[in-house]
Design a protein around this motif. Structure first.
Motif, PDB file in Angstrom:
ATOM      1  N   THR A 147      28.529 -31.063  14.047  1.00  0.00           N
ATOM      2  CA  THR A 147      28.257 -30.009  15.012  1.00  0.00           C
ATOM      3  C   THR A 147      26.790 -29.301  14.731  1.00  0.00           C
ATOM      4  N   ASP A 148      26.301 -28.421  15.380  1.00  0.00           N
ATOM      5  CA  ASP A 148      25.127 -27.686  15.187  1.00  0.00           C
ATOM      6  C   ASP A 148      25.121 -26.504  16.198  1.00  0.00           C
ATOM      7  N   VAL A 149      24.347 -25.576  16.009  1.00  0.00           N
ATOM      8  CA  VAL A 149      24.303 -24.357  17.239  1.00  0.00           C
ATOM      9  C   VAL A 149      22.762 -24.435  17.517  1.00  0.00           C
ATOM     10  N   LEU A 150      22.586 -24.161  18.772  1.00  0.00           N
ATOM     11  CA  LEU A 150      21.446 -24.061  19.555  1.00  0.00           C
ATOM     12  C   LEU A 150      21.243 -22.594  19.799  1.00  0.00           C
ATOM     13  N   ASN A 151      20.041 -21.990  19.379  1.00  0.00           N
ATOM     14  CA  ASN A 151      19.699 -20.711  19.323  1.00  0.00           C
ATOM     15  C   ASN A 151      18.982 -20.579  20.840  1.00  0.00           C
ATOM     16  N   ILE A 152      19.168 -19.629  21.706  1.00  0.00           N
ATOM     17  CA  ILE A 152      18.517 -19.291  23.034  1.00  0.00           C
ATOM     18  C   ILE A 152      17.808 -18.101  22.727  1.00  0.00           C
ATOM     19  N   ILE A 153      16.561 -18.150  22.556  1.00  0.00           N
ATOM     20  CA  ILE A 153      15.996 -16.814  22.150  1.00  0.00           C
ATOM     21  C   ILE A 153      15.338 -16.295  23.492  1.00  0.00           C
ATOM     22  N   ASN A 154      15.677 -14.960  23.846  1.00  0.00           N
ATOM     23  CA  ASN A 154      15.240 -14.184  24.817  1.00  0.00           C
ATOM     24  C   ASN A 154      13.907 -13.906  24.906  1.00  0.00           C
ATOM     25  N   ASP A 155      13.160 -14.279  25.713  1.00  0.00           N
ATOM     26  CA  ASP A 155      11.576 -13.987  25.579  1.00  0.00           C
ATOM     27  C   ASP A 155      11.122 -13.275  26.783  1.00  0.00           C
ATOM     28  N   GLU A 156      12.034 -12.388  27.345  1.00  0.00           N
ATOM     29  CA  GLU A 156      11.801 -11.410  28.454  1.00  0.00           C
ATOM     30  C   GLU A 156      10.897 -10.453  27.758  1.00  0.00           C
ATOM     31  N   THR A 157      10.148  -9.701  28.421  1.00  0.00           N
ATOM     32  CA  THR A 157       9.009  -8.617  27.871  1.00  0.00           C
ATOM     33  C   THR A 157       9.924  -7.214  27.414  1.00  0.00           C
ATOM     34  N   GLU A 158       9.545  -7.002  26.295  1.00  0.00           N
ATOM     35  CA  GLU A 158      10.002  -5.800  25.675  1.00  0.00           C
ATOM     36  C   GLU A 158       9.431  -4.612  25.733  1.00  0.00           C
ATOM     37  N   GLN A 159       9.733  -3.565  26.319  1.00  0.00           N
ATOM     38  CA  GLN A 159       9.242  -2.392  26.551  1.00  0.00           C
ATOM     39  C   GLN A 159       9.802  -1.109  25.822  1.00  0.00           C
ATOM     40  N   LEU A 160       9.187  -0.299  25.328  1.00  0.00           N
ATOM     41  CA  LEU A 160       9.545   1.164  24.692  1.00  0.00           C
ATOM     42  C   LEU A 160       9.130   2.177  25.549  1.00  0.00           C
ATOM     43  N   GLN A 161       9.902   2.971  25.587  1.00  0.00           N
ATOM     44  CA  GLN A 161       9.646   4.302  26.478  1.00  0.00           C
ATOM     45  C   GLN A 161      10.673   5.264  26.187  1.00  0.00           C
ATOM     46  N   PHE A 162      10.193   6.543  26.702  1.00  0.00           N
ATOM     47  CA  PHE A 162      11.420   7.642  26.651  1.00  0.00           C
ATOM     48  C   PHE A 162      12.510   7.356  27.428  1.00  0.00           C
ATOM     49  N   ALA A 163      13.604   7.897  27.240  1.00  0.00           N
ATOM     50  CA  ALA A 163      14.676   7.684  28.294  1.00  0.00           C
ATOM     51  C   ALA A 163      14.475   8.669  29.267  1.00  0.00           C
ATOM     52  N   LEU A 164      13.875   9.791  29.255  1.00  0.00           N
ATOM     53  CA  LEU A 164      13.797  10.829  29.927  1.00  0.00           C
ATOM     54  C   LEU A 164      12.109  11.327  29.919  1.00  0.00           C
ATOM     55  N   PRO A 190       3.188   0.344  19.742  1.00  0.00           N
ATOM     56  CA  PRO A 190       4.593  -0.532  19.612  1.00  0.00           C
ATOM     57  C   PRO A 190       4.187  -1.785  18.702  1.00  0.00           C
ATOM     58  N   THR A 191       5.221  -2.242  18.043  1.00  0.00           N
ATOM     59  CA  THR A 191       4.981  -3.367  17.076  1.00  0.00           C
ATOM     60  C   THR A 191       6.081  -4.309  17.457  1.00  0.00           C
ATOM     61  N   GLY A 192       6.060  -5.604  16.798  1.00  0.00           N
ATOM     62  CA  GLY A 192       7.053  -6.482  16.893  1.00  0.00           C
ATOM     63  C   GLY A 192       7.008  -7.186  18.257  1.00  0.00           C
ATOM     64  N   GLY A 193       5.914  -7.265  18.837  1.00  0.00           N
ATOM     65  CA  GLY A 193       5.755  -7.785  20.442  1.00  0.00           C
ATOM     66  C   GLY A 193       5.978  -7.074  21.571  1.00  0.00           C
ATOM     67  N   ALA A 194       6.389  -5.949  21.071  1.00  0.00           N
ATOM     68  CA  ALA A 194       6.864  -4.930  22.267  1.00  0.00           C
ATOM     69  C   ALA A 194       5.510  -4.319  22.933  1.00  0.00           C
ATOM     70  N   THR A 195       5.816  -3.765  24.086  1.00  0.00           N
ATOM     71  CA  THR A 195       4.785  -3.094  24.776  1.00  0.00           C
ATOM     72  C   THR A 195       5.240  -1.810  25.293  1.00  0.00           C
ATOM     73  N   LEU A 196       4.252  -0.908  25.595  1.00  0.00           N
ATOM     74  CA  LEU A 196       4.828   0.462  26.154  1.00  0.00           C
ATOM     75  C   LEU A 196       5.050   0.522  27.535  1.00  0.00           C
ATOM     76  N   GLY A 197       6.371   0.786  27.854  1.00  0.00           N
ATOM     77  CA  GLY A 197       6.935   1.051  29.373  1.00  0.00           C
ATOM     78  C   GLY A 197       6.367   2.562  29.863  1.00  0.00           C
ATOM     79  N   SER A 198       7.131   3.029  30.641  1.00  0.00           N
ATOM     80  CA  SER A 198       6.964   4.319  31.470  1.00  0.00           C
ATOM     81  C   SER A 198       8.397   5.083  31.542  1.00  0.00           C
ATOM     82  N   PRO A 199       8.100   6.396  31.137  1.00  0.00           N
ATOM     83  CA  PRO A 199       7.080   7.266  30.404  1.00  0.00           C
ATOM     84  C   PRO A 199       7.058   6.938  28.881  1.00  0.00           C
ATOM     85  N   ILE A 200       5.601   7.229  28.661  1.00  0.00           N
ATOM     86  CA  ILE A 200       5.397   7.108  27.031  1.00  0.00           C
ATOM     87  C   ILE A 200       4.877   8.739  26.637  1.00  0.00           C
TER      88      ILE A 200
END
Length: 176
Positions: free
Chosen positions: A56-73, A159-169
């Motif tokens: 048996t083994d485990v296959l890891n599926i890594i989500n590579d969608e873009t990460e954005q960091l932004q204010f909630a409001l 931003p760090t860790g591969g994230a980018t800035l979204g909107s609003p910043i």
């Protein structure tokens, strides 16, 4: 599955072959999320074959969608009798790695040391976390003090860790 298409097939090890492969079709669903796993199992050997360890083994599926960091409001508020204002930052997109973003405050009509205390720092998101907060200290005013609403500018940067800035910043804290 949401991230893959299930597979069931027979692997043939003809002619002294020692290794073999099979494909698990992945689906690009465009959904944010953390790393997902699929359990893989070898079973029912034929002839004189015996399953080794591991089977048996485990296959890891890594989500590579873009990460954005932004204010909630774009605008937050706090009462001038509060001791702190809580500001919420959100992560949009993939959530499978730790990321961070810096924040800072600057004077609008509110003045550092009079209406609020300047705040700078880093908001960190662990794997799988989609929301986090930081606080801005509010300078207390005597009850009944006559004062108009005051604003503080709040900004996200670096931003760090591969994230980018979204909107609003850029957001505004309104002290009422």
């Amino acid at each position: 599955g949401v991230a893959y298409t299930a597979v069931s097939n027979k692997l043939n090890f003809a002619g002294g072959r020692l290794t073999n492969t099979f494909n698990v079709p992945l689906l690009n669903n465009g959904l944010p999320g953390s790393t997902q796993t699929v359990n893989l199992v070898l079973l029912n050997p034929t002839g004189s074959a015996v399953l080794g360890v591991p089977s048996t083994d485990v296959l890891n599926i890594i989500n590579d969608e873009t990460e954005q960091l932004q204010f909630a409001l774009a605008s937050f508020s706090a009462d001038d009798t509060d001791t702190v204002a809580t500001i919420t930052v959100v992560r949009i997109g993939a959530t499978n790695v730790a990321v961070a973003v810096n924040f800072s405050t600057s004077d609008g009509s509110a003045k550092n040391g009079i209406d609020y205390t300047m705040a700078t720092g880093t908001v960190t998101f662990a794997d799988g976390v989609v929301t986090n907060t930081f606080t801005i200290p509010i300078v207390a005013h005597p009850p009944g003090a006559l004062e108009t609403n005051q604003t503080v500018h709040v900004t996200l940067t670096t931003p760090t860790g591969g994230a980018t800035l979204g909107s609003p910043i850029n957001a505004q804290l309104i002290i009422v």
